[in-house]
Design an enzyme around this catalytic site. Structure first.
Site, PDB file in Angstrom:
ATOM      1  CB  ALA A  70      -0.904  -0.006   1.311  1.00  0.00           C
ATOM      2  N   GLY A 115       0.049  -5.281   0.592  1.00  0.00           N
ATOM      3  CA  GLY A 115      -1.147  -5.319  -0.173  1.00  0.00           C
ATOM      4  C   GLY A 115      -0.576  -6.076  -1.376  1.00  0.00           C
ATOM      5  CD  GLU A 118      -3.321  -8.250   2.490  1.00  0.00           C
ATOM      6  OE1 GLU A 118      -4.366  -8.914   2.738  1.00  0.00           O
ATOM      7  OE2 GLU A 118      -2.964  -7.341   2.625  1.00  0.00           O
ATOM      8  CD  GLU A 138       0.890  -6.001   5.451  1.00  0.00           C
ATOM      9  OE1 GLU A 138       0.190  -6.207   4.468  1.00  0.00           O
ATOM     10  OE2 GLU A 138       1.673  -6.941   5.782  1.00  0.00           O
TER      11      GLU A 138
END
Length: 218
Positions: A70, A115, A118, A138
């Protein structure tokens, strides 16, 4: 779909026969996923999923990375409400990939972190270059993966290994990710897209009728 401008568009779409190649296009930011990227990706994937000419999708990143995670600059200025809304949109994007009406192949060069990882975990098949790296860092920011990655990683590697990777932030190289069942094909860097296209073409050549009900993991 109108032609994309490689200089300005955050997501590029190229059609190669029945295969659509979707490229996250922020190479200077290692394809960090911002709200605008999520909007563009969601729109592109939604349109492709509704296009009967498209039989498979390749998801990749421009430049040296798939996606480094992100966009931290957005996190730094977002308030709690904005952060929660962004997380929900990203979770919905991963669900769109996971439930796509056509197979989605991740073509991973360089980093697929946070992300970005993911997104990879949401794809049906993963082609990775030898130098690819995967991980969920994270924890270093005091966060947990919030886009469905905790569940999808557990489906791939089991609960204890998933907890270790999430709580330690350890990175996986392509060979280890293949051994864990995350990566399905490894190739040289220069061969990434050709190999991904061969894989996608093989999927596109199968019956267009999906099994029903769709496979669901426990």
């Amino acid at each position: 779909m109108p032609a994309a401008d490689p200089a300005t568009d955050l997501v590029l779409v190229e059609h190669q026969g029945p295969v659509a190649v979707v490229t996250i296009n922020r190479p200077a930011k290692y394809n960090a996923i911002s709200p605008a990227v999520v909007t563009a990706l969601d729109a592109a994937l939604g349109a492709l999923g509704a296009d009967p000419r498209v039989r498979a999708i390749i998801l990749t990143g421009a430049g040296k990375a798939f996606a480094a995670g992100a966009d931290i600059s957005f996190y730094a200025q977002a308030d709690r409400e904005e952060f929660t809304a962004f997380t929900g949109r990203c979770n919905a994007l991963c669900d769109r990939i996971a439930t796509s009406p056509v197979p989605v192949v991740a073509a991973v060069r360089g980093l697929a972190l946070g992300g970005g990882f993911e997104l990879v975990l949401s794809c049906d098949v993963v082609v990775a270059e030898q130098g690819a790296a995967f991980g969920l860092p994270e924890v270093s920011l005091g966060l947990l993966p919030g886009w469905g990655g905790t569940q999808r990683l557990t489906w791939h590697v089991g609960p204890n290994r998933a907890k270790w990777l999430i709580m330690s932030g350890e990175r996986l190289d392509a060979t280890t990710a293949e051994a864990l069942g995350i990566v399905t094909h490894i190739c040289d860097t220069d061969a990434l897209l050709p190999v991904a296209l061969r894989v996608a073409d093989a999927l596109a050549a199968q019956s267009p009728r999906r099994p029903s009900p769709r496979f669901e993991r426990p």
